[in-house]
Write a protein that holds these residues in place. Structure first.
Motif, PDB file in Angstrom:
ATOM      1  N   ILE A 201      37.875  44.394  51.245  1.00  0.00           N
ATOM      2  CA  ILE A 201      37.225  44.270  49.943  1.00  0.00           C
ATOM      3  C   ILE A 201      35.789  44.762  50.062  1.00  0.00           C
ATOM      4  O   ILE A 201      35.182  44.709  51.140  1.00  0.00           O
ATOM      5  CB  ILE A 201      37.250  42.818  49.430  1.00  0.00           C
ATOM      6  CG1 ILE A 201      36.608  41.885  50.461  1.00  0.00           C
ATOM      7  CG2 ILE A 201      38.671  42.371  49.120  1.00  0.00           C
ATOM      8  CD1 ILE A 201      36.488  40.447  50.008  1.00  0.00           C
ATOM      9  N   PRO A 202      35.209  45.242  48.961  1.00  0.00           N
ATOM     10  CA  PRO A 202      33.799  45.641  49.010  1.00  0.00           C
ATOM     11  C   PRO A 202      32.897  44.459  49.344  1.00  0.00           C
ATOM     12  O   PRO A 202      33.202  43.307  49.016  1.00  0.00           O
ATOM     13  CB  PRO A 202      33.535  46.155  47.590  1.00  0.00           C
ATOM     14  CG  PRO A 202      34.891  46.542  47.072  1.00  0.00           C
ATOM     15  CD  PRO A 202      35.843  45.565  47.676  1.00  0.00           C
ATOM     16  N   SER A 203      31.788  44.747  50.000  1.00  0.00           N
ATOM     17  CA  SER A 203      30.833  43.705  50.399  1.00  0.00           C
ATOM     18  C   SER A 203      29.613  43.743  49.497  1.00  0.00           C
ATOM     19  O   SER A 203      29.213  44.800  48.999  1.00  0.00           O
ATOM     20  CB  SER A 203      30.415  43.921  51.854  1.00  0.00           C
ATOM     21  OG  SER A 203      29.349  43.057  52.205  1.00  0.00           O
ATOM     22  N   GLN A 295      38.472  52.979  51.777  1.00  0.00           N
ATOM     23  CA  GLN A 295      38.233  53.099  50.336  1.00  0.00           C
ATOM     24  C   GLN A 295      38.376  51.752  49.635  1.00  0.00           C
ATOM     25  O   GLN A 295      37.677  51.477  48.657  1.00  0.00           O
ATOM     26  CB  GLN A 295      39.195  54.122  49.726  1.00  0.00           C
ATOM     27  CG  GLN A 295      38.892  55.558  50.155  1.00  0.00           C
ATOM     28  CD  GLN A 295      39.965  56.522  49.686  1.00  0.00           C
ATOM     29  OE1 GLN A 295      39.875  57.092  48.609  1.00  0.00           O
ATOM     30  NE2 GLN A 295      40.996  56.690  50.504  1.00  0.00           N
ATOM     31  N   ALA A 296      39.284  50.908  50.130  1.00  0.00           N
ATOM     32  CA  ALA A 296      39.433  49.569  49.554  1.00  0.00           C
ATOM     33  C   ALA A 296      38.143  48.768  49.698  1.00  0.00           C
ATOM     34  O   ALA A 296      37.854  47.889  48.886  1.00  0.00           O
ATOM     35  CB  ALA A 296      40.597  48.835  50.211  1.00  0.00           C
ATOM     36  N   CYS A 297      37.371  49.088  50.744  1.00  0.00           N
ATOM     37  CA  CYS A 297      36.065  48.448  50.946  1.00  0.00           C
ATOM     38  C   CYS A 297      34.965  49.100  50.100  1.00  0.00           C
ATOM     39  O   CYS A 297      33.801  48.715  50.199  1.00  0.00           O
ATOM     40  CB  CYS A 297      35.656  48.528  52.418  1.00  0.00           C
ATOM     41  SG  CYS A 297      36.685  47.547  53.529  1.00  0.00           S
ATOM     42  N   GLY A 298      35.342  50.102  49.304  1.00  0.00           N
ATOM     43  CA  GLY A 298      34.359  50.812  48.504  1.00  0.00           C
ATOM     44  C   GLY A 298      33.613  51.884  49.269  1.00  0.00           C
ATOM     45  O   GLY A 298      32.601  52.402  48.793  1.00  0.00           O
ATOM     46  N   THR A 299      34.119  52.237  50.448  1.00  0.00           N
ATOM     47  CA  THR A 299      33.433  53.183  51.337  1.00  0.00           C
ATOM     48  C   THR A 299      33.994  54.584  51.187  1.00  0.00           C
ATOM     49  O   THR A 299      35.211  54.774  51.267  1.00  0.00           O
ATOM     50  CB  THR A 299      33.578  52.717  52.801  1.00  0.00           C
ATOM     51  OG1 THR A 299      33.015  51.404  52.934  1.00  0.00           O
ATOM     52  CG2 THR A 299      32.886  53.672  53.759  1.00  0.00           C
ATOM     53  N   PRO A 300      33.140  55.600  50.984  1.00  0.00           N
ATOM     54  CA  PRO A 300      33.622  56.986  50.917  1.00  0.00           C
ATOM     55  C   PRO A 300      34.228  57.421  52.249  1.00  0.00           C
ATOM     56  O   PRO A 300      33.944  56.843  53.302  1.00  0.00           O
ATOM     57  CB  PRO A 300      32.352  57.790  50.616  1.00  0.00           C
ATOM     58  CG  PRO A 300      31.359  56.790  50.120  1.00  0.00           C
ATOM     59  CD  PRO A 300      31.701  55.497  50.775  1.00  0.00           C
ATOM     60  N   VAL A 301      35.069  58.459  52.190  1.00  0.00           N
ATOM     61  CA  VAL A 301      35.769  58.941  53.386  1.00  0.00           C
ATOM     62  C   VAL A 301      35.532  60.434  53.557  1.00  0.00           C
ATOM     63  O   VAL A 301      35.640  61.209  52.593  1.00  0.00           O
ATOM     64  CB  VAL A 301      37.286  58.661  53.297  1.00  0.00           C
ATOM     65  CG1 VAL A 301      38.023  59.268  54.493  1.00  0.00           C
ATOM     66  CG2 VAL A 301      37.541  57.160  53.214  1.00  0.00           C
ATOM     67  N   ALA A 352      35.099  53.727  42.282  1.00  0.00           N
ATOM     68  CA  ALA A 352      36.109  54.782  42.310  1.00  0.00           C
ATOM     69  C   ALA A 352      36.927  54.717  43.595  1.00  0.00           C
ATOM     70  O   ALA A 352      38.147  54.923  43.573  1.00  0.00           O
ATOM     71  CB  ALA A 352      35.437  56.149  42.180  1.00  0.00           C
ATOM     72  N   CYS A 353      36.268  54.422  44.708  1.00  0.00           N
ATOM     73  CA  CYS A 353      36.978  54.312  45.990  1.00  0.00           C
ATOM     74  C   CYS A 353      37.993  53.170  45.936  1.00  0.00           C
ATOM     75  O   CYS A 353      39.151  53.330  46.341  1.00  0.00           O
ATOM     76  CB  CYS A 353      35.986  54.100  47.132  1.00  0.00           C
ATOM     77  SG  CYS A 353      34.914  55.515  47.472  1.00  0.00           S
ATOM     78  N   ARG A 354      37.554  52.015  45.440  1.00  0.00           N
ATOM     79  CA  ARG A 354      38.454  50.866  45.356  1.00  0.00           C
ATOM     80  C   ARG A 354      39.617  51.140  44.416  1.00  0.00           C
ATOM     81  O   ARG A 354      40.775  50.829  44.730  1.00  0.00           O
ATOM     82  CB  ARG A 354      37.671  49.632  44.894  1.00  0.00           C
ATOM     83  CG  ARG A 354      38.540  48.382  44.682  1.00  0.00           C
ATOM     84  CD  ARG A 354      39.039  47.829  45.990  1.00  0.00           C
ATOM     85  NE  ARG A 354      40.078  46.822  45.778  1.00  0.00           N
ATOM     86  CZ  ARG A 354      40.549  46.024  46.733  1.00  0.00           C
ATOM     87  NH1 ARG A 354      40.075  46.100  47.968  1.00  0.00           N
ATOM     88  NH2 ARG A 354      41.506  45.158  46.479  1.00  0.00           N
ATOM     89  N   GLN A 355      39.337  51.737  43.278  1.00  0.00           N
ATOM     90  CA  GLN A 355      40.391  52.029  42.308  1.00  0.00           C
ATOM     91  C   GLN A 355      41.423  52.986  42.896  1.00  0.00           C
ATOM     92  O   GLN A 355      42.627  52.831  42.682  1.00  0.00           O
ATOM     93  CB  GLN A 355      39.791  52.610  41.038  1.00  0.00           C
ATOM     94  CG  GLN A 355      40.811  52.845  39.927  1.00  0.00           C
ATOM     95  CD  GLN A 355      40.179  53.364  38.659  1.00  0.00           C
ATOM     96  OE1 GLN A 355      39.128  54.004  38.694  1.00  0.00           O
ATOM     97  NE2 GLN A 355      40.791  53.075  37.526  1.00  0.00           N
TER      98      GLN A 355
END
Length: 399
Positions: A201-203, A295-301, A352-355
């Protein structure tokens, strides 16, 4: 009133069970989707402490389970596995679901049974990756190489023949669907494997400036390429998490701006991914779960744009993007991808990453697998009741 027909009897067949990894996670979700199913495997050596994913179900195994040193060396019995899997008696079941990256799809079924095969990949080391595997195993030449090549040749013949016994192929990515088409000349429905997004999850913590990669240190993961690329960009920080046989090679290429942390507990690893400027991934994977978790953490790849990553990461040409894809597994291509990322980073948002990651959630996998199996079973039942005889080709579906 017509009596309610009995629920179909379901068997789930896997190649082998040794630990709780990617294929076992798929099996876990198949069992939750079809709780009445029984489980079959070539061998089962999962430790008692890790058997929770089997939900208390016994596993029916083959004669290889009882061969000498099978617990430690069962892969050495690969030449016997086609014979072994064909000895599994599934005649008492209506629906057979094989989860296959080796031989599971080769089980024997009859004309009134439905066989759905979820393919992680056709046998990589028997098909297009044969030469790469032989080189990495030190068997490019010599008598042992000749014997291995002959055995793989025989295995390919068996693999193609047994594809005819599958009623519906399901691939874990469009990349693998293309591999299925090349090997078997069959179309496959694409259903991505389940990813447990609840653990990633995003932090709320501020994002740091370091790039992060998490991987086993094995050759095809190309961690050495990532480290070498960043060693030549001393103004950028890289954190490397993971361990494995390539560790010495990776350390030798690291500069002062590269931290190699080895294996970390899950919570510490996740915190690094949550706070990373971007997650870096250089492997060609069949699917590749790590970029989805990032991406689920909101982190770009930033990822090599071949294999599964091309489907799980939205590149800069897509709207909204979730990362940058590079086209060659080279140091310069990765460095250019990092430069592009830094130029366009403002376009990539955690939301957008999480979605994008939500497309690969457990619930999506279970819903799509259940719908496919029910649809194909209903179709087969209609054929049986209407007295259809002879071979009716399965209509291919466009990818």
């Amino acid at each position: 009133m017509h009596p309610t027909p009995p629920a179909p009897r379901i068997a789930i067949v896997v190649d082998w069970l040794q630990d709780y990894a990617g294929a076992e996670r798929v099996l876990e979700q198949l069992l939750l989707t079809f709780p009445q199913a029984e489980v079959f495997a070539v061998v089962d050596f999962v430790p008692e402490a890790s058997r929770g994913f089997l939900q208390g179900k016994p596993v029916h195994t083959t004669f290889i389970q009882r061969l000498p040193l099978a617990r430690r060396l069962f892969r050495q019995y690969l030449p016997l596995m086609p014979l072994a899997v064909e000895q599994l008696d599934l005649s008492g079941f209506d629906i057979v679901i094989s989860s296959s990256h080796a031989v599971a799809k080769g089980v024997l079924t009859g004309p009134d049974q439905l066989h759905v095969s979820y393919v992680h990949s056709p046998l990589r080391y028997a098909w297009d990756m044969q030469h790469e595997y032989l080189r990495e195993a030190g068997m490019a030449r010599g008598l042992k190489s000749l014997l291995t090549r002959w055995l793989l040749h025989r295995l390919r013949l068996w693999d193609v023949r047994t594809a005819n016994g599958v009623d519906q192929f399901v691939a874990n990515s469009a990349f693998i669907a293309r591999r299925v088409r090349k090997a078997y000349r069959r179309e496959a429905e694409v259903i991505y494997p389940p990813v447990d997004l609840s653990a990633f999850i995003p932090s709320a913590a501020a994002r740091g400036q370091a790039y992060v990669t998490v991987s086993r240190m094995v050759p095809y993961k190309r961690v050495d390429l990532i480290v070498e690329a960043f060693a030549g960009m001393p103004d950028k920080q890289l954190i490397v998490i993971g361990d494995g046989p390539e560790m010495a090679k990776v350390r030798a290429k690291a500069g002062s701006n590269v931290q190699i942390l080895g294996h970390l507990p899950f919570e510490a690893m996740r915190e690094h991914v949550q706070r990373a400027r971007a997650f870096v991934f250089a492997a060609q994977e069949d699917f590749g779960i790590a970029p989805v978790e990032a991406q689920a953490c909101g982190t770009p790849v930033i990822a090599y744009g071949r294999g599964g990553a091309a489907e799980t990461v939205r590149g800069l040409q897509q709207n909204p993007p979730t990362g940058v894809l590079f086209e060659e597994q080279t140091v310069e291509a990765l460095r250019e991808a990092v430069r592009q990322f830094e130029q366009h980073a403002a376009r990539i948002t955690p939301a957008a990453c999480r979605q994008n990651a939500e497309r690969f959630a457990i619930g999506v996998f279970r819903q799509r697998m259940a719908a496919l199996v029910v649809s194909r079973w209903s179709g087969l039942q209609g054929e049986v009741k209407s007295g259809v005889t002879g071979f009716k080709p399965i209509q291919p579906k466009a990818l």
